[in-house]
Design a protein around this motif. Sequence first.
Motif, PDB file in Angstrom:
ATOM      1  N   ALA A  98       0.881  -1.172   0.000  1.00 35.33           N
ATOM      2  CA  ALA A  98       0.000   0.000   0.000  1.00 35.33           C
ATOM      3  C   ALA A  98       0.918   1.222   0.000  1.00 35.33           C
ATOM      4  O   ALA A  98       1.751   1.368   0.897  1.00 35.33           O
ATOM      5  N   TYR A  99       0.766   2.086  -1.002  1.00 34.98           N
ATOM      6  CA  TYR A  99       1.689   3.210  -1.208  1.00 34.98           C
ATOM      7  C   TYR A  99       0.989   4.533  -0.935  1.00 34.98           C
ATOM      8  O   TYR A  99      -0.151   4.738  -1.356  1.00 34.98           O
ATOM      9  N   ALA A 100       1.664   5.419  -0.237  1.00 36.81           N
ATOM     10  CA  ALA A 100       1.139   6.770   0.003  1.00 36.81           C
ATOM     11  C   ALA A 100       2.253   7.773  -0.234  1.00 36.81           C
ATOM     12  O   ALA A 100       3.325   7.665   0.370  1.00 36.81           O
ATOM     13  N   ALA A 101       1.992   8.735  -1.122  1.00 37.19           N
ATOM     14  CA  ALA A 101       2.985   9.755  -1.433  1.00 37.19           C
ATOM     15  C   ALA A 101       2.383  11.132  -1.160  1.00 37.19           C
ATOM     16  O   ALA A 101       1.534  11.285  -0.286  1.00 37.19           O
ATOM     17  N   HIS A 102       2.802  12.133  -1.922  1.00 39.25           N
ATOM     18  CA  HIS A 102       2.359  13.498  -1.651  1.00 39.25           C
ATOM     19  C   HIS A 102       0.891  13.709  -2.024  1.00 39.25           C
ATOM     20  O   HIS A 102       0.190  14.491  -1.387  1.00 39.25           O
ATOM     21  N   ALA A 103       0.409  13.031  -3.062  1.00 35.90           N
ATOM     22  CA  ALA A 103      -1.007  13.081  -3.412  1.00 35.90           C
ATOM     23  C   ALA A 103      -1.776  12.158  -2.470  1.00 35.90           C
ATOM     24  O   ALA A 103      -1.343  11.037  -2.202  1.00 35.90           O
ATOM     25  N   ASP A 104      -2.906  12.630  -1.980  1.00 37.51           N
ATOM     26  CA  ASP A 104      -3.643  11.871  -0.967  1.00 37.51           C
ATOM     27  C   ASP A 104      -4.576  10.815  -1.546  1.00 37.51           C
ATOM     28  O   ASP A 104      -5.122  10.001  -0.810  1.00 37.51           O
ATOM     29  N   GLY A 105      -4.795  10.824  -2.864  1.00 40.77           N
ATOM     30  CA  GLY A 105      -5.620   9.795  -3.482  1.00 40.77           C
ATOM     31  C   GLY A 105      -7.078   9.866  -3.099  1.00 40.77           C
ATOM     32  O   GLY A 105      -7.732   8.838  -2.930  1.00 40.77           O
ATOM     33  N   LEU A 106      -7.605  11.091  -2.967  1.00 42.08           N
ATOM     34  CA  LEU A 106      -8.984  11.275  -2.514  1.00 42.08           C
ATOM     35  C   LEU A 106      -9.898  11.692  -3.659  1.00 42.08           C
ATOM     36  O   LEU A 106      -9.467  12.347  -4.607  1.00 42.08           O
ATOM     37  N   LYS A 107     -11.173  11.335  -3.528  1.00 47.06           N
ATOM     38  CA  LYS A 107     -12.198  11.801  -4.455  1.00 47.06           C
ATOM     39  C   LYS A 107     -12.938  12.946  -3.767  1.00 47.06           C
ATOM     40  O   LYS A 107     -13.615  12.747  -2.757  1.00 47.06           O
ATOM     41  N   ALA A 108     -12.792  14.152  -4.320  1.00 48.43           N
ATOM     42  CA  ALA A 108     -13.255  15.365  -3.655  1.00 48.43           C
ATOM     43  C   ALA A 108     -14.755  15.373  -3.389  1.00 48.43           C
ATOM     44  O   ALA A 108     -15.208  15.911  -2.377  1.00 48.43           O
ATOM     45  N   ALA A 109     -15.552  14.774  -4.271  1.00 52.72           N
ATOM     46  CA  ALA A 109     -17.010  14.826  -4.128  1.00 52.72           C
ATOM     47  C   ALA A 109     -17.545  13.833  -3.105  1.00 52.72           C
ATOM     48  O   ALA A 109     -18.689  13.957  -2.659  1.00 52.72           O
ATOM     49  N   LEU A 110     -16.722  12.867  -2.711  1.00 50.72           N
ATOM     50  CA  LEU A 110     -17.161  11.865  -1.742  1.00 50.72           C
ATOM     51  C   LEU A 110     -16.866  12.332  -0.325  1.00 50.72           C
ATOM     52  O   LEU A 110     -15.921  13.087  -0.088  1.00 50.72           O
ATOM     53  N   THR A 111     -17.648  11.860   0.619  1.00 53.19           N
ATOM     54  CA  THR A 111     -17.390  12.178   2.019  1.00 53.19           C
ATOM     55  C   THR A 111     -16.190  11.394   2.517  1.00 53.19           C
ATOM     56  O   THR A 111     -15.669  10.507   1.833  1.00 53.19           O
ATOM     57  N   VAL A 112     -15.777  11.713   3.722  1.00 54.47           N
ATOM     58  CA  VAL A 112     -14.661  11.003   4.343  1.00 54.47           C
ATOM     59  C   VAL A 112     -14.949   9.502   4.390  1.00 54.47           C
ATOM     60  O   VAL A 112     -14.120   8.671   3.983  1.00 54.47           O
ATOM     61  N   THR A 113     -16.131   9.141   4.879  1.00 53.52           N
ATOM     62  CA  THR A 113     -16.496   7.726   4.977  1.00 53.52           C
ATOM     63  C   THR A 113     -16.590   7.078   3.608  1.00 53.52           C
ATOM     64  O   THR A 113     -16.123   5.949   3.404  1.00 53.52           O
ATOM     65  N   GLU A 114     -17.188   7.785   2.649  1.00 51.87           N
ATOM     66  CA  GLU A 114     -17.329   7.220   1.304  1.00 51.87           C
ATOM     67  C   GLU A 114     -15.969   6.982   0.652  1.00 51.87           C
ATOM     68  O   GLU A 114     -15.783   5.990  -0.059  1.00 51.87           O
ATOM     69  N   ASN A 115     -15.026   7.883   0.882  1.00 53.59           N
ATOM     70  CA  ASN A 115     -13.681   7.672   0.355  1.00 53.59           C
ATOM     71  C   ASN A 115     -13.073   6.397   0.911  1.00 53.59           C
ATOM     72  O   ASN A 115     -12.512   5.582   0.169  1.00 53.59           O
ATOM     73  N   LEU A 116     -13.171   6.215   2.227  1.00 48.78           N
ATOM     74  CA  LEU A 116     -12.584   5.027   2.836  1.00 48.78           C
ATOM     75  C   LEU A 116     -13.299   3.755   2.398  1.00 48.78           C
ATOM     76  O   LEU A 116     -12.656   2.725   2.156  1.00 48.78           O
ATOM     77  N   ARG A 117     -14.617   3.818   2.270  1.00 48.26           N
ATOM     78  CA  ARG A 117     -15.352   2.641   1.813  1.00 48.26           C
ATOM     79  C   ARG A 117     -14.986   2.285   0.372  1.00 48.26           C
ATOM     80  O   ARG A 117     -14.917   1.107   0.008  1.00 48.26           O
ATOM     81  N   PHE A 118     -14.764   3.313  -0.439  1.00 45.38           N
ATOM     82  CA  PHE A 118     -14.339   3.081  -1.826  1.00 45.38           C
ATOM     83  C   PHE A 118     -13.035   2.290  -1.854  1.00 45.38           C
ATOM     84  O   PHE A 118     -12.914   1.279  -2.554  1.00 45.38           O
ATOM     85  N   TRP A 119     -12.041   2.750  -1.072  1.00 48.86           N
ATOM     86  CA  TRP A 119     -10.752   2.072  -1.066  1.00 48.86           C
ATOM     87  C   TRP A 119     -10.846   0.699  -0.408  1.00 48.86           C
ATOM     88  O   TRP A 119     -10.158  -0.244  -0.819  1.00 48.86           O
ATOM     89  N   ALA A 120     -11.699   0.567   0.605  1.00 54.15           N
ATOM     90  CA  ALA A 120     -11.884  -0.744   1.245  1.00 54.15           C
ATOM     91  C   ALA A 120     -12.441  -1.754   0.236  1.00 54.15           C
ATOM     92  O   ALA A 120     -12.012  -2.917   0.203  1.00 54.15           O
ATOM     93  N   ARG A 121     -13.383  -1.312  -0.604  1.00 51.28           N
ATOM     94  CA  ARG A 121     -13.924  -2.216  -1.623  1.00 51.28           C
ATOM     95  C   ARG A 121     -12.873  -2.573  -2.670  1.00 51.28           C
ATOM     96  O   ARG A 121     -12.780  -3.713  -3.111  1.00 51.28           O
ATOM     97  N   ILE A 122     -12.070  -1.575  -3.071  1.00 49.01           N
ATOM     98  CA  ILE A 122     -11.037  -1.821  -4.072  1.00 49.01           C
ATOM     99  C   ILE A 122     -10.056  -2.892  -3.600  1.00 49.01           C
ATOM    100  O   ILE A 122      -9.660  -3.797  -4.351  1.00 49.01           O
ATOM    101  N   PHE A 123      -9.672  -2.806  -2.324  1.00 49.58           N
ATOM    102  CA  PHE A 123      -8.649  -3.711  -1.789  1.00 49.58           C
ATOM    103  C   PHE A 123      -9.234  -4.907  -1.046  1.00 49.58           C
ATOM    104  O   PHE A 123      -8.491  -5.723  -0.503  1.00 49.58           O
ATOM    105  N   GLY A 124     -10.546  -4.989  -0.970  1.00 45.20           N
ATOM    106  CA  GLY A 124     -11.148  -6.101  -0.264  1.00 45.20           C
ATOM    107  C   GLY A 124     -11.037  -5.980   1.239  1.00 45.20           C
ATOM    108  O   GLY A 124     -11.041  -6.986   1.953  1.00 45.20           O
ATOM    109  N   GLY A 125     -10.929  -4.729   1.734  1.00 43.53           N
ATOM    110  CA  GLY A 125     -10.822  -4.496   3.169  1.00 43.53           C
ATOM    111  C   GLY A 125     -12.158  -4.615   3.877  1.00 43.53           C
ATOM    112  O   GLY A 125     -13.171  -4.966   3.273  1.00 43.53           O
ATOM    113  N   GLU A 126     -12.130  -4.287   5.163  1.00 43.57           N
ATOM    114  CA  GLU A 126     -13.324  -4.465   5.972  1.00 43.57           C
ATOM    115  C   GLU A 126     -13.856  -3.115   6.457  1.00 43.57           C
ATOM    116  O   GLU A 126     -13.816  -2.133   5.733  1.00 43.57           O
ATOM    117  N   SER A 127     -14.362  -3.058   7.679  1.00 38.99           N
ATOM    118  CA  SER A 127     -14.961  -1.850   8.237  1.00 38.99           C
ATOM    119  C   SER A 127     -13.976  -0.695   8.244  1.00 38.99           C
ATOM    120  O   SER A 127     -12.767  -0.880   8.454  1.00 38.99           O
TER     121      SER A 127
END
Length: 209
Positions: free
Chosen positions: A68-97
């Motif tokens: 899992a890589y994190a650099a200077h860009a935060d990799g966020l979708k501006a129109a999504l909420t904080v929770t929606e952003n995390l849920r998006f990435w959790a689905r992409i990687f098969g994560g959980e809550s």
Amino acid sequence: MTLLAVHDLAAARGGIRAVEGVSFTLDPGEALILRGPNGIGKTTLLRCVAGLQPAAGGRIEMTEDSVAYAAHADGLKAALTVTENLRFWARIFGGESVDQALAAMDLTALADRPAAALSAGQKRRLGLARLMVTGRPLWVLDEPTVSLDAVSVQRFAEAVRTHLAQGSAALMATHIDLGLEEARVLDLTPYRARPGRSGRPAGFNEAFA
């Protein structure tokens, strides 16, 4: 079981080698901090490990899809909420809550706020929380504390400790003392490449880097 093994690695920027002859390993529970002056090649080396550009020499051994890589860009979708952003990435990687990640980076009160409305420091915290929902055992981090205040830096350091305690590992470039007693430090200065050495691997087209 070794999570990452780097053997005699050379990393190049703009077709010119930045560092060469770098070797290290990371086992479960270990962290390694890269140090050295600006321009030495810390970011370039991290990009090689993360698979974003080919190495100019040597080899990298790790389990597929472990980073899992994190650099200077935060990799966020501006129109999504904080929770929606995390849920998006959790689905992409098969994560959980995402609740644990929200709490770890003090984002629970901001859970319903659009990412576009966050401050620079809040965006950075959300970008780091994204790591926690990937389920990936190896975190590769380039200056992860940029825009963070002192309290948030300590929150991040605690998140790294928790990650290591779970049998995972972290490789990061940072000038900040995170207070991670378990972390080793590797100064890249002795590995600076000799001037003028080419860094283009055979068949590499830099236009696609």
